[in-house]
Structure formats: C-alpha cells, structure tokens
Design a protein around this motif. Structure first.
Motif, PDB file in Angstrom:
ATOM      1  N   LYS A 124      64.332  67.677  31.939  1.00 56.63           N
ATOM      2  CA  LYS A 124      64.190  67.542  30.475  1.00 56.63           C
ATOM      3  C   LYS A 124      65.242  66.546  29.939  1.00 56.63           C
ATOM      4  O   LYS A 124      65.561  65.585  30.628  1.00 56.63           O
ATOM      5  N   MET A 125      65.784  66.780  28.724  1.00 61.72           N
ATOM      6  CA  MET A 125      66.745  65.821  28.154  1.00 61.72           C
ATOM      7  C   MET A 125      68.170  66.281  28.489  1.00 61.72           C
ATOM      8  O   MET A 125      68.964  66.603  27.607  1.00 61.72           O
ATOM      9  N   ASN A 126      68.423  66.358  29.792  1.00 63.41           N
ATOM     10  CA  ASN A 126      69.730  66.815  30.281  1.00 63.41           C
ATOM     11  C   ASN A 126      70.258  65.828  31.313  1.00 63.41           C
ATOM     12  O   ASN A 126      69.510  65.001  31.803  1.00 63.41           O
ATOM     13  N   THR A 127      71.499  65.982  31.654  1.00 61.88           N
ATOM     14  CA  THR A 127      72.290  65.148  32.573  1.00 61.88           C
ATOM     15  C   THR A 127      72.765  63.855  31.891  1.00 61.88           C
ATOM     16  O   THR A 127      72.346  63.545  30.753  1.00 61.88           O
ATOM     17  N   ASN A 128      73.624  63.116  32.588  1.00 64.08           N
ATOM     18  CA  ASN A 128      74.058  61.799  32.139  1.00 64.08           C
ATOM     19  C   ASN A 128      74.134  60.909  33.377  1.00 64.08           C
ATOM     20  O   ASN A 128      73.697  61.335  34.458  1.00 64.08           O
ATOM     21  N   SER A 129      74.661  59.689  33.233  1.00 62.48           N
ATOM     22  CA  SER A 129      74.581  58.768  34.374  1.00 62.48           C
ATOM     23  C   SER A 129      75.323  59.331  35.584  1.00 62.48           C
ATOM     24  O   SER A 129      74.898  59.156  36.720  1.00 62.48           O
ATOM     25  N   HIS A 130      76.417  60.045  35.328  1.00 59.10           N
ATOM     26  CA  HIS A 130      77.186  60.604  36.449  1.00 59.10           C
ATOM     27  C   HIS A 130      76.507  61.854  37.003  1.00 59.10           C
ATOM     28  O   HIS A 130      76.256  61.973  38.213  1.00 59.10           O
ATOM     29  N   SER A 131      76.177  62.799  36.111  1.00 57.67           N
ATOM     30  CA  SER A 131      75.681  64.098  36.616  1.00 57.67           C
ATOM     31  C   SER A 131      74.268  63.992  37.194  1.00 57.67           C
ATOM     32  O   SER A 131      73.899  64.780  38.067  1.00 57.67           O
ATOM     33  N   SER A 132      73.470  63.028  36.743  1.00 59.71           N
ATOM     34  CA  SER A 132      72.125  62.889  37.334  1.00 59.71           C
ATOM     35  C   SER A 132      72.251  62.486  38.804  1.00 59.71           C
ATOM     36  O   SER A 132      71.540  63.003  39.669  1.00 59.71           O
ATOM     37  N   ALA A 191      71.282  64.891  42.027  1.00 57.37           N
ATOM     38  CA  ALA A 191      70.339  64.393  43.040  1.00 57.37           C
ATOM     39  C   ALA A 191      70.976  64.429  44.437  1.00 57.37           C
ATOM     40  O   ALA A 191      70.345  64.837  45.412  1.00 57.37           O
ATOM     41  N   LYS A 192      72.267  64.042  44.512  1.00 53.59           N
ATOM     42  CA  LYS A 192      72.959  64.046  45.811  1.00 53.59           C
ATOM     43  C   LYS A 192      73.071  65.461  46.368  1.00 53.59           C
ATOM     44  O   LYS A 192      72.849  65.693  47.549  1.00 53.59           O
ATOM     45  N   SER A 193      73.409  66.414  45.502  1.00 51.81           N
ATOM     46  CA  SER A 193      73.555  67.799  45.967  1.00 51.81           C
ATOM     47  C   SER A 193      72.223  68.357  46.434  1.00 51.81           C
ATOM     48  O   SER A 193      72.167  69.087  47.420  1.00 51.81           O
ATOM     49  N   ILE A 194      71.152  68.032  45.727  1.00 56.49           N
ATOM     50  CA  ILE A 194      69.830  68.533  46.132  1.00 56.49           C
ATOM     51  C   ILE A 194      69.466  67.927  47.493  1.00 56.49           C
ATOM     52  O   ILE A 194      69.027  68.624  48.407  1.00 56.49           O
ATOM     53  N   ALA A 195      69.700  66.618  47.619  1.00 54.01           N
ATOM     54  CA  ALA A 195      69.361  65.954  48.885  1.00 54.01           C
ATOM     55  C   ALA A 195      70.184  66.540  50.039  1.00 54.01           C
ATOM     56  O   ALA A 195      69.658  66.796  51.126  1.00 54.01           O
ATOM     57  N   ALA A 196      71.466  66.798  49.775  1.00 54.84           N
ATOM     58  CA  ALA A 196      72.336  67.316  50.837  1.00 54.84           C
ATOM     59  C   ALA A 196      71.913  68.719  51.268  1.00 54.84           C
ATOM     60  O   ALA A 196      72.019  69.077  52.433  1.00 54.84           O
ATOM     61  N   VAL A 220      59.004  68.336  47.463  1.00 54.37           N
ATOM     62  CA  VAL A 220      60.030  68.559  46.436  1.00 54.37           C
ATOM     63  C   VAL A 220      60.098  67.311  45.559  1.00 54.37           C
ATOM     64  O   VAL A 220      60.038  66.182  46.070  1.00 54.37           O
ATOM     65  N   ALA A 221      60.188  67.523  44.256  1.00 52.27           N
ATOM     66  CA  ALA A 221      60.274  66.379  43.339  1.00 52.27           C
ATOM     67  C   ALA A 221      61.198  66.719  42.180  1.00 52.27           C
ATOM     68  O   ALA A 221      61.280  67.881  41.765  1.00 52.27           O
ATOM     69  N   VAL A 222      61.901  65.707  41.691  1.00 53.30           N
ATOM     70  CA  VAL A 222      62.727  65.907  40.490  1.00 53.30           C
ATOM     71  C   VAL A 222      62.270  64.939  39.402  1.00 53.30           C
ATOM     72  O   VAL A 222      61.780  63.848  39.685  1.00 53.30           O
ATOM     73  N   PHE A 223      62.452  65.365  38.159  1.00 56.99           N
ATOM     74  CA  PHE A 223      61.979  64.613  36.996  1.00 56.99           C
ATOM     75  C   PHE A 223      63.148  64.370  36.042  1.00 56.99           C
ATOM     76  O   PHE A 223      63.346  65.112  35.087  1.00 56.99           O
ATOM     77  N   LEU A 256      68.603  72.457  37.110  1.00 60.70           N
ATOM     78  CA  LEU A 256      69.808  71.695  36.759  1.00 60.70           C
ATOM     79  C   LEU A 256      71.016  72.139  37.563  1.00 60.70           C
ATOM     80  O   LEU A 256      72.083  71.535  37.493  1.00 60.70           O
ATOM     81  N   LYS A 257      70.863  73.242  38.281  1.00 65.62           N
ATOM     82  CA  LYS A 257      71.939  73.698  39.184  1.00 65.62           C
ATOM     83  C   LYS A 257      71.403  73.541  40.591  1.00 65.62           C
ATOM     84  O   LYS A 257      70.437  74.208  40.980  1.00 65.62           O
ATOM     85  N   ALA A 258      72.044  72.662  41.355  1.00 64.47           N
ATOM     86  CA  ALA A 258      71.522  72.364  42.700  1.00 64.47           C
ATOM     87  C   ALA A 258      71.338  73.631  43.522  1.00 64.47           C
ATOM     88  O   ALA A 258      70.315  73.815  44.167  1.00 64.47           O
TER      89      ALA A 258
END
Ligand code: PGA
Length: 253
Positions: A11-19, A23-28, A40-43, A240-242
């Motif tokens: 949704k309208m959450n995260t910023n350039s750093h936290s996005s 994504a890195k935490s989910i991938a890891a 698995v997909a993220v939006f 929003l929480k990996a």
C-alpha cells in the motif's frame, strides 16, 4: 491446481530505504523450497518499483504494481501505464482494490478497463472484489461479488479471463484485524469459482487462482489455505514485516 500465490500489498507504506531493506529481508528468508512450492510477489508503491525489482532480480520473487491506468501513453498527468510497468519488470498488477473503489471512487467500469489494459499490456491482473460489512449483514455478499466479477471481467474472452487472478477481500476484514473465518471465505471463493466456470468452463476455472485478503496473518494463514478454493493470500499489514510475511509463506505451503 497451480502453485499458491502469496502476495504482499505494501500500500502507501515504506520509503526508499525501508522498501529495499524489506525486499532484502524477504529475499534472504525465502528459502528455495518455499519459492518452489509457492509463487511469491510484493507490491511496493510505484516510486520504489525499480529499486525493489533490482533487489529481487533472480530471487524468484515477483514484483507487481498496486494500480495502473487504462491508456498506453499520452496526456494523463500522474498516471502510469501497463507498458511502463512492464518496462519496469512488473509481472502483476492489482485492479480494483477496495481502497481504490471506496476511497478513490473507482467504478466497475473503470476497473474493467484496467483489467483489460493490464492483459493487453502483458501483465497479470489481480482483480479484487469484496463486500462491505453492511452488505454482508443484508445478505448481499453473493450479489455484490458477482456484480464486481461480472463487470470487472466484462467483454473479455474466456482465454483472457483464464489469465486473471481473483482476490476476494471482504472490505470489513481489511486492515481491521477481523478475518473472515476459513468457512466464510471458502463459501465466497466457491461461489466465485462457480461464476468463473460459467465463463471459462469448469476445468479452466479450477486453474484460476482465487486469493483471500483481509487481515491474513501468520496464525490464520494455514487454516485459510486449507480450504479447497483458497489458492493464495493477498496480505496487507502483515506483509510489511518480513518475519510475518515469511511465516505466512511457510504456513501456506
Ligand atoms: P490487510 O490488507 O491484510 O492489512 O487487511 C489486505 C489488502 O488490503 O490487500
């Protein structure tokens, strides 16, 4: 049945750093076996799509957009087209999310044009449908969902409809902590499957993924996914929480 799809709508959450870090935490944390058993997909928000795509490149996790516009290009200030999303390596796009229907005021007709534009632009649309609390209380759930489905898929060939994913998201369960019980969700998913069968035939309708969305969490994911017609989850807050998102993926396979 195809693999389940677990989708995280940021949704309208995260910023350039936290996005990027999300994504890195989910991938890891997304093991290869999880990736093989589920899609698995993220939006992320539009502005972070490019950087999240970079992070998730060759991880097997797909990226989708939360919306698109109906036209290909031109004087449509502020809008984003299917070809731009495709160019950014998006695979999926949400169409008619309830927040767009009820906060922004999108009509079924506009949603239909968006689903059509997505398909024509080579994206995989996820058509969101769902009733409001009052409609459920008046026993109108079936009617509301059928109308959104019929109008959202209007004028599309059976072949095109077969490429659409449906997300059933009861509005009263979104972001409220109230989840439809697995039985309540299954009842509507079954009805959606029946409507899809009329459009594309029984066999093809079995292949169309119908996701449930609305306060999906690590502790209810397995029970929801155990239902016959629930083929995946569209997760808002908990994506929003990996850790939570990864636990949902694990519970779903
Ligand atoms: P939620 O949102 O999981 O926070 O209820 C779901 C959605 O809107 O897609």
């Amino acid at each position: 049945m195809s693999k389940p799809l677990i989708a995280g709508n940021w949704k309208m959450n995260t910023n350039s750093h936290s996005s990027i870090s999300l994504a890195k935490s989910i991938a890891a944390g997304c093991s290869e076996s999880a990736g093989q058993s589920a899609d698995v997909a993220v939006f992320p928000p539009f502005v972070y799509l490019g950087s999240v795509v970079q992070v998730l490149r060759s991880t097997g996790i797909s990226v989708g957009a939360q919306d698109l516009y109906t036209e290909q290009k031109g004087a449509f200030t502020g809008e984003i087209s299917a070809s731009m999303l495709k160019d950014t390596s998006c695979v999926y796009v949400l169409c008619g999310h309830s927040e767009r229907r009820h906060i922004i005021g999108e009509s079924d007709r506009l949603v239909n044009a968006k689903v059509t534009a997505a398909i024509n632009g080579g994206l995989l649309p996820i058509l969101c449908v769902g009733e409001k609390l009052q409609q459920r209380q008046c026993d109108k759930t079936g009617e509301v969902v059928n109308t959104q489905l019929a109008e959202g898929l209007a004028d599309l060939s059976a072949e095109k409809i077969s490429g659409v994913t449906i997300a059933y998201e009861p509005v009263w369960a979104i972001g409220t902590g109230l989840t439809a019980t697995p039985a309540q969700a299954q009842e509507v998913h079954f009805l959606i499957r029946q409507e899809l069968s009329k459009k594309v035939g029984k066999q093809s309708a079995q292949q169309i993924r119908i996701l449930y969305g609305g306060s999906a969490k690590p502790d209810n994911a397995a029970d929801l996914m155990a239902e016959q017609d629930i083929d995946g989850l569209l997760v808002g807050g908990a994506s929003l929480k990996a850790d939570d998102f990864l636990r949902i993926i694990k519970a779903s396979i």
